[in-house]
Scaffold this active site. Sequence first.
Site, PDB file in Angstrom:
ATOM      1  N   SER A   1     -28.242   3.319 -42.337  1.00 43.72           N
ATOM      2  CA  SER A   1     -29.128   3.144 -43.238  1.00 43.72           C
ATOM      3  C   SER A   1     -29.748   4.514 -43.990  1.00 43.72           C
ATOM      4  CB  SER A   1     -30.032   2.185 -43.059  1.00 43.72           C
ATOM      5  OG  SER A   1     -30.910   2.640 -41.935  1.00 43.72           O
ATOM      6  N   ILE A   2     -29.636   5.596 -43.062  1.00 44.51           N
ATOM      7  CA  ILE A   2     -30.159   6.712 -43.291  1.00 44.51           C
ATOM      8  C   ILE A   2     -29.079   7.462 -44.429  1.00 44.51           C
ATOM      9  CG2 ILE A   2     -30.498   9.033 -42.649  1.00 44.51           C
ATOM     10  CD1 ILE A   2     -32.124   7.953 -40.338  1.00 44.51           C
ATOM     11  N   HIS A   5     -29.416   5.655 -47.629  1.00 45.15           N
ATOM     12  CA  HIS A   5     -30.930   5.938 -48.286  1.00 45.15           C
ATOM     13  C   HIS A   5     -31.428   4.622 -48.301  1.00 45.15           C
ATOM     14  CE1 HIS A   5     -34.445   7.572 -50.313  1.00 45.15           C
ATOM     15  NE2 HIS A   5     -33.797   7.868 -51.328  1.00 45.15           N
ATOM     16  N   PHE A   6     -32.036   4.001 -47.242  1.00 42.60           N
ATOM     17  CA  PHE A   6     -32.461   2.804 -47.226  1.00 42.60           C
ATOM     18  C   PHE A   6     -34.065   3.146 -47.764  1.00 42.60           C
ATOM     19  CE2 PHE A   6     -35.502  -0.542 -45.477  1.00 42.60           C
ATOM     20  CZ  PHE A   6     -34.625  -1.731 -45.806  1.00 42.60           C
ATOM     21  N   HIS A 274     -37.508   5.589 -42.204  1.00 40.51           N
ATOM     22  CA  HIS A 274     -36.506   6.354 -42.882  1.00 40.51           C
ATOM     23  C   HIS A 274     -37.290   7.480 -43.486  1.00 40.51           C
ATOM     24  CE1 HIS A 274     -34.358   2.482 -42.257  1.00 40.51           C
ATOM     25  NE2 HIS A 274     -33.419   2.905 -42.193  1.00 40.51           N
TER      26      HIS A 274
END
Length: 319
Positions: A1-2, A5-6, A274
Amino acid sequence: SIGAHFHIPPDFLNVTELNELSFQHLVFILENEFDWPQLSMATGHFNASPRWENDIHGPTDSIYLRMREINRCNHRDFQNMGVNGARSSSMADGIVQTLKRNPNQDQPVFLILELVGNDVCNGHPGTSHMTPPDEYYAAQLKSLRHIDSVVPKGSHVMAVGLADARFLYNTLHDRVHPLGALRNDVKYPDFYAYLNCLGVSPCWGWMNTNETWRNITTEWANSLNAQLQKLVETETFENFDIIYNQYDIQAAAKIWEAKGGEAWQLIEPVDGFHANQVANALGTEVFWSIIKSNKPDWIPPTNPHNDEITKKFGDQGGY
Protein backbone atom coordinates in the site's frame (compact mmCIF):
# COMPACT_ATOMS: atom_id res chain seq x y z
CA SER A 1 0.00 0.00 0.00
CA ILE A 2 2.97 2.33 0.52
CA GLY A 3 4.12 1.71 -3.06
CA ALA A 4 0.56 2.29 -4.28
CA HIS A 5 0.37 5.43 -2.08
CA PHE A 6 -2.62 4.69 0.17
CA HIS A 7 -4.43 7.85 1.26
CA ILE A 8 -7.82 8.60 2.85
CA PRO A 9 -8.86 12.26 2.59
CA PRO A 10 -8.82 13.67 6.15
CA ASP A 11 -12.16 15.45 5.82
CA PHE A 12 -13.86 12.05 5.43
CA LEU A 13 -13.39 11.70 9.21
CA ASN A 14 -12.76 15.25 10.39
CA VAL A 15 -16.05 17.11 10.87
CA THR A 16 -14.22 20.42 11.23
CA GLU A 17 -13.02 20.12 7.61
CA LEU A 18 -16.15 18.57 6.11
CA ASN A 19 -17.53 20.64 3.22
CA GLU A 20 -19.69 20.41 0.11
CA LEU A 21 -16.70 19.17 -1.93
CA SER A 22 -15.56 16.44 0.48
CA PHE A 23 -17.18 13.55 -1.38
CA GLN A 24 -17.13 14.82 -4.96
CA HIS A 25 -14.54 12.18 -5.94
CA LEU A 26 -15.80 9.43 -3.63
CA VAL A 27 -16.57 6.92 -6.39
CA PHE A 28 -13.15 7.44 -7.99
CA ILE A 29 -11.43 7.05 -4.61
CA LEU A 30 -13.35 3.86 -3.75
CA GLU A 31 -12.76 2.35 -7.18
CA ASN A 32 -9.04 2.87 -6.65
CA GLU A 33 -9.15 1.40 -3.12
CA PHE A 34 -7.82 4.68 -1.68
CA ASP A 35 -4.61 4.26 -3.71
CA TRP A 36 -2.96 7.15 -5.57
CA PRO A 37 -0.12 5.63 -7.66
CA GLN A 38 -0.38 8.57 -10.07
CA LEU A 39 0.99 10.75 -7.24
CA SER A 40 3.40 8.24 -5.71
CA MET A 41 7.14 8.27 -5.16
CA ALA A 42 7.79 5.67 -7.86
CA THR A 43 5.29 6.47 -10.62
CA GLY A 44 3.77 9.86 -9.80
CA HIS A 45 3.00 11.95 -12.87
CA PHE A 46 0.03 14.18 -11.97
CA ASN A 47 -0.18 17.18 -9.68
CA ALA A 48 -2.80 16.87 -6.96
CA SER A 49 -3.91 20.46 -7.59
CA PRO A 50 -6.28 21.47 -9.00
CA ARG A 51 -7.82 18.10 -9.90
CA TRP A 52 -7.84 16.62 -6.38
CA GLU A 53 -6.94 19.67 -4.32
CA ASN A 54 -9.72 18.99 -1.83
CA ASP A 55 -8.63 15.38 -1.35
CA ILE A 56 -4.84 15.35 -1.18
CA HIS A 57 -2.17 18.00 -0.70
CA GLY A 58 1.50 18.29 -1.56
CA PRO A 59 3.89 18.30 -4.51
CA THR A 60 4.51 15.40 -6.85
CA ASP A 61 8.02 14.15 -7.51
CA SER A 62 8.84 10.62 -8.61
CA ILE A 63 11.50 8.33 -9.97
CA TYR A 64 9.46 8.10 -13.17
CA LEU A 65 9.35 11.88 -13.65
CA ARG A 66 13.10 12.15 -13.14
CA MET A 67 13.78 9.37 -15.64
CA ARG A 68 11.37 10.99 -18.09
CA GLU A 69 13.16 14.32 -17.70
CA ILE A 70 16.44 12.62 -18.61
CA ASN A 71 14.97 10.81 -21.58
CA ARG A 72 11.62 11.74 -23.12
CA CYS A 73 11.46 8.24 -24.60
CA ASN A 74 10.43 7.18 -21.09
CA HIS A 75 7.12 9.04 -21.45
CA ARG A 76 4.32 6.80 -20.08
CA ASP A 77 6.75 3.89 -19.77
CA PHE A 78 6.11 2.83 -16.18
CA GLN A 79 4.24 0.22 -14.17
CA ASN A 80 3.06 0.31 -10.55
CA MET A 81 2.12 -3.09 -9.12
CA GLY A 82 1.51 -1.85 -5.58
CA VAL A 83 -1.36 -3.68 -3.85
CA ASN A 84 -2.82 -2.94 -0.44
CA GLY A 85 -1.75 -5.63 2.01
CA ALA A 86 0.91 -7.18 -0.25
CA ARG A 87 3.64 -9.18 1.45
CA SER A 88 6.51 -11.29 0.15
CA SER A 89 4.39 -14.42 -0.36
CA SER A 90 1.59 -12.70 -2.30
CA MET A 91 4.18 -10.90 -4.40
CA ALA A 92 5.99 -14.12 -5.26
CA ASP A 93 2.84 -16.18 -5.85
CA GLY A 94 1.01 -13.77 -8.11
CA ILE A 95 1.61 -10.03 -8.12
CA VAL A 96 5.10 -10.17 -9.64
CA GLN A 97 3.71 -12.09 -12.59
CA THR A 98 1.84 -8.96 -13.69
CA LEU A 99 5.20 -7.38 -14.59
CA LYS A 100 5.13 -6.84 -18.34
CA ARG A 101 8.32 -6.49 -20.34
CA ASN A 102 9.74 -8.04 -23.48
CA PRO A 103 13.28 -9.12 -22.62
CA ASN A 104 14.29 -9.24 -26.28
CA GLN A 105 12.75 -6.04 -27.63
CA ASP A 106 12.41 -3.60 -24.72
CA GLN A 107 14.99 -1.37 -23.09
CA PRO A 108 16.36 -2.25 -19.61
CA VAL A 109 14.24 -1.27 -16.61
CA PHE A 110 14.81 0.27 -13.21
CA LEU A 111 12.67 -1.74 -10.80
CA ILE A 112 11.96 -1.09 -7.12
CA LEU A 113 10.95 -4.21 -5.15
CA GLU A 114 9.36 -2.54 -2.15
CA LEU A 115 7.61 -4.57 0.57
CA VAL A 116 8.14 -2.43 3.62
CA GLY A 117 5.62 -3.58 6.19
CA ASN A 118 3.12 -6.37 5.66
CA ASP A 119 5.47 -9.24 6.43
CA VAL A 120 5.22 -8.08 10.04
CA CYS A 121 2.02 -6.02 9.83
CA ASN A 122 -1.43 -7.55 10.26
CA GLY A 123 -4.36 -7.30 12.62
CA HIS A 124 -3.47 -10.37 14.69
CA PRO A 125 -1.95 -10.01 18.18
CA GLY A 126 1.53 -11.41 18.65
CA THR A 127 3.92 -12.76 16.04
CA SER A 128 2.03 -15.80 14.75
CA HIS A 129 1.12 -14.14 11.45
CA MET A 130 4.50 -12.52 10.79
CA THR A 131 6.52 -14.07 7.97
CA PRO A 132 9.31 -16.38 9.20
CA PRO A 133 12.76 -15.34 7.95
CA ASP A 134 13.35 -18.49 5.89
CA GLU A 135 10.00 -18.15 4.15
CA TYR A 136 10.67 -14.48 3.50
CA TYR A 137 14.02 -15.29 1.87
CA ALA A 138 12.45 -17.97 -0.32
CA ALA A 139 9.57 -15.72 -1.40
CA GLN A 140 11.79 -12.76 -2.24
CA LEU A 141 14.14 -15.00 -4.19
CA LYS A 142 11.19 -16.46 -6.09
CA SER A 143 10.06 -12.95 -7.04
CA LEU A 144 13.53 -11.96 -8.17
CA ARG A 145 13.93 -15.14 -10.23
CA HIS A 146 10.72 -14.29 -12.06
CA ILE A 147 11.86 -10.70 -12.57
CA ASP A 148 15.12 -12.07 -14.00
CA SER A 149 13.13 -14.06 -16.56
CA VAL A 150 11.15 -11.03 -17.73
CA VAL A 151 13.37 -7.95 -17.77
CA PRO A 152 15.90 -7.14 -20.51
CA LYS A 153 19.59 -7.62 -19.85
CA GLY A 154 21.20 -4.59 -18.22
CA SER A 155 18.27 -3.81 -15.94
CA HIS A 156 18.62 -2.58 -12.35
CA VAL A 157 16.75 -3.59 -9.19
CA MET A 158 16.56 -1.84 -5.84
CA ALA A 159 15.40 -4.26 -3.14
CA VAL A 160 13.88 -2.25 -0.30
CA GLY A 161 13.82 -3.61 3.24
CA LEU A 162 11.15 -3.15 5.89
CA ALA A 163 10.79 0.16 7.67
CA ASP A 164 11.39 0.85 11.34
CA ALA A 165 7.85 2.06 11.92
CA ARG A 166 8.34 2.90 15.58
CA PHE A 167 8.72 6.34 14.04
CA LEU A 168 4.92 6.49 13.75
CA TYR A 169 4.04 6.15 17.43
CA ASN A 170 7.04 8.17 18.55
CA THR A 171 5.94 11.01 16.28
CA LEU A 172 2.15 10.91 16.72
CA HIS A 173 1.53 9.72 20.29
CA ASP A 174 0.66 13.16 21.66
CA ARG A 175 -1.26 14.43 18.64
CA VAL A 176 -5.02 14.54 18.06
CA HIS A 177 -6.48 12.21 15.44
CA PRO A 178 -8.98 13.68 12.91
CA LEU A 179 -11.78 11.79 14.69
CA GLY A 180 -11.14 13.93 17.75
CA ALA A 181 -10.64 17.24 15.96
CA LEU A 182 -13.91 18.78 17.15
CA ARG A 183 -13.27 18.35 20.88
CA ASN A 184 -9.56 17.38 20.92
CA ASP A 185 -10.55 14.18 22.69
CA VAL A 186 -9.14 11.38 20.48
CA LYS A 187 -5.38 11.03 20.20
CA TYR A 188 -3.49 8.52 18.07
CA PRO A 189 -2.91 6.03 20.94
CA ASP A 190 -6.71 5.99 21.41
CA PHE A 191 -7.20 5.40 17.69
CA TYR A 192 -4.60 2.61 17.57
CA ALA A 193 -6.13 0.91 20.61
CA TYR A 194 -9.60 1.15 19.08
CA LEU A 195 -8.48 -0.52 15.85
CA ASN A 196 -6.72 -3.25 17.80
CA CYS A 197 -9.81 -3.79 19.95
CA LEU A 198 -11.91 -4.27 16.81
CA GLY A 199 -9.27 -6.54 15.29
CA VAL A 200 -8.98 -4.39 12.17
CA SER A 201 -5.62 -2.69 12.63
CA PRO A 202 -3.37 -2.81 9.56
CA CYS A 203 -0.41 -3.28 11.89
CA TRP A 204 -1.06 -4.56 15.41
CA GLY A 205 2.65 -4.61 16.24
CA TRP A 206 3.62 -1.04 15.41
CA MET A 207 0.24 0.66 15.87
CA ASN A 208 0.30 -0.35 19.49
CA THR A 209 0.51 1.56 22.76
CA ASN A 210 2.74 -1.18 24.17
CA GLU A 211 6.38 -0.23 23.56
CA THR A 212 7.55 -3.80 24.06
CA TRP A 213 5.45 -5.01 21.15
CA ARG A 214 6.59 -2.14 18.96
CA ASN A 215 10.19 -3.16 19.67
CA ILE A 216 9.47 -6.85 19.04
CA THR A 217 7.91 -5.96 15.69
CA THR A 218 11.00 -3.96 14.76
CA GLU A 219 13.28 -6.83 15.78
CA TRP A 220 11.30 -9.17 13.53
CA ALA A 221 11.47 -6.67 10.67
CA ASN A 222 15.22 -6.40 11.14
CA SER A 223 15.56 -10.19 10.96
CA LEU A 224 13.79 -10.10 7.58
CA ASN A 225 15.98 -7.24 6.41
CA ALA A 226 19.03 -9.34 7.26
CA GLN A 227 17.66 -12.05 4.99
CA LEU A 228 17.11 -9.62 2.14
CA GLN A 229 20.60 -8.19 2.52
CA LYS A 230 22.01 -11.72 2.49
CA LEU A 231 20.06 -12.50 -0.67
CA VAL A 232 21.30 -9.37 -2.44
CA GLU A 233 24.90 -10.13 -1.46
CA THR A 234 24.96 -13.84 -2.29
CA GLU A 235 22.52 -14.58 -5.12
CA THR A 236 23.34 -13.87 -8.75
CA PHE A 237 21.03 -12.87 -11.57
CA GLU A 238 21.52 -12.92 -15.30
CA ASN A 239 19.67 -9.82 -16.46
CA PHE A 240 20.01 -7.24 -13.68
CA ASP A 241 22.28 -5.98 -10.97
CA ILE A 242 20.82 -5.27 -7.56
CA ILE A 243 21.33 -3.19 -4.43
CA TYR A 244 19.68 -3.24 -1.02
CA ASN A 245 18.13 -0.16 0.55
CA GLN A 246 16.13 0.09 3.76
CA TYR A 247 12.97 2.19 3.66
CA ASP A 248 13.75 5.15 5.89
CA ILE A 249 11.11 7.82 6.38
CA GLN A 250 13.37 9.39 8.98
CA ALA A 251 15.73 10.45 6.19
CA ALA A 252 12.83 12.31 4.58
CA ALA A 253 11.94 13.78 7.98
CA LYS A 254 15.43 15.25 8.34
CA ILE A 255 15.08 17.01 5.00
CA TRP A 256 11.64 18.28 5.95
CA GLU A 257 12.73 19.50 9.36
CA ALA A 258 15.67 21.33 7.77
CA LYS A 259 13.08 23.22 5.73
CA GLY A 260 11.22 24.21 8.88
CA GLY A 261 8.64 21.42 8.92
CA GLU A 262 7.76 18.90 11.61
CA ALA A 263 7.96 15.12 11.31
CA TRP A 264 4.27 14.50 12.03
CA GLN A 265 3.42 16.42 8.87
CA LEU A 266 4.79 13.50 6.80
CA ILE A 267 2.36 10.87 8.08
CA GLU A 268 -1.12 10.18 6.74
CA PRO A 269 -3.44 11.76 9.33
CA VAL A 270 -6.36 9.32 8.97
CA ASP A 271 -4.58 5.97 9.27
CA GLY A 272 -1.54 7.25 11.17
CA PHE A 273 0.52 4.67 9.31
CA HIS A 274 1.44 5.56 5.73
CA ALA A 275 3.72 8.22 4.27
CA ASN A 276 1.70 11.15 2.92
CA GLN A 277 2.04 13.14 -0.31
CA VAL A 278 4.83 15.38 1.00
CA ALA A 279 6.74 12.34 2.29
CA ASN A 280 6.38 10.60 -1.08
CA ALA A 281 7.95 13.58 -2.85
CA LEU A 282 10.76 13.74 -0.28
CA GLY A 283 11.21 9.97 -0.58
CA THR A 284 12.01 10.45 -4.25
CA GLU A 285 14.78 12.85 -3.25
CA VAL A 286 16.13 10.31 -0.75
CA PHE A 287 16.03 7.38 -3.17
CA TRP A 288 17.56 9.42 -5.99
CA SER A 289 20.46 10.49 -3.79
CA ILE A 290 21.06 6.85 -2.82
CA ILE A 291 21.22 5.88 -6.49
CA LYS A 292 23.57 8.76 -7.32
CA SER A 293 25.87 7.84 -4.41
CA ASN A 294 25.89 4.05 -4.78
CA LYS A 295 25.03 3.35 -8.41
CA PRO A 296 25.62 6.52 -10.46
CA ASP A 297 25.81 4.42 -13.63
CA TRP A 298 22.12 3.57 -13.14
CA ILE A 299 21.26 7.15 -14.09
CA PRO A 300 21.57 7.37 -17.87
CA PRO A 301 22.93 10.40 -19.71
CA THR A 302 20.45 13.00 -20.91
CA ASN A 303 18.99 12.20 -24.30
CA PRO A 304 20.29 14.93 -26.65
CA HIS A 305 17.12 14.56 -28.75
CA ASN A 306 14.66 15.41 -25.97
CA ASP A 307 13.66 18.75 -27.49
CA GLU A 308 13.10 17.13 -30.87
CA ILE A 309 10.98 14.39 -29.29
CA THR A 310 8.87 16.95 -27.44
CA LYS A 311 8.43 19.06 -30.56
CA LYS A 312 7.37 16.11 -32.68
CA PHE A 313 5.23 14.13 -30.24
CA GLY A 314 4.22 16.54 -27.48
CA ASP A 315 2.71 14.70 -24.54
CA GLN A 316 1.03 12.17 -26.86
CA GLY A 317 -2.37 12.76 -25.34
CA GLY A 318 -1.23 12.88 -21.72
CA TYR A 319 -2.02 10.03 -19.37
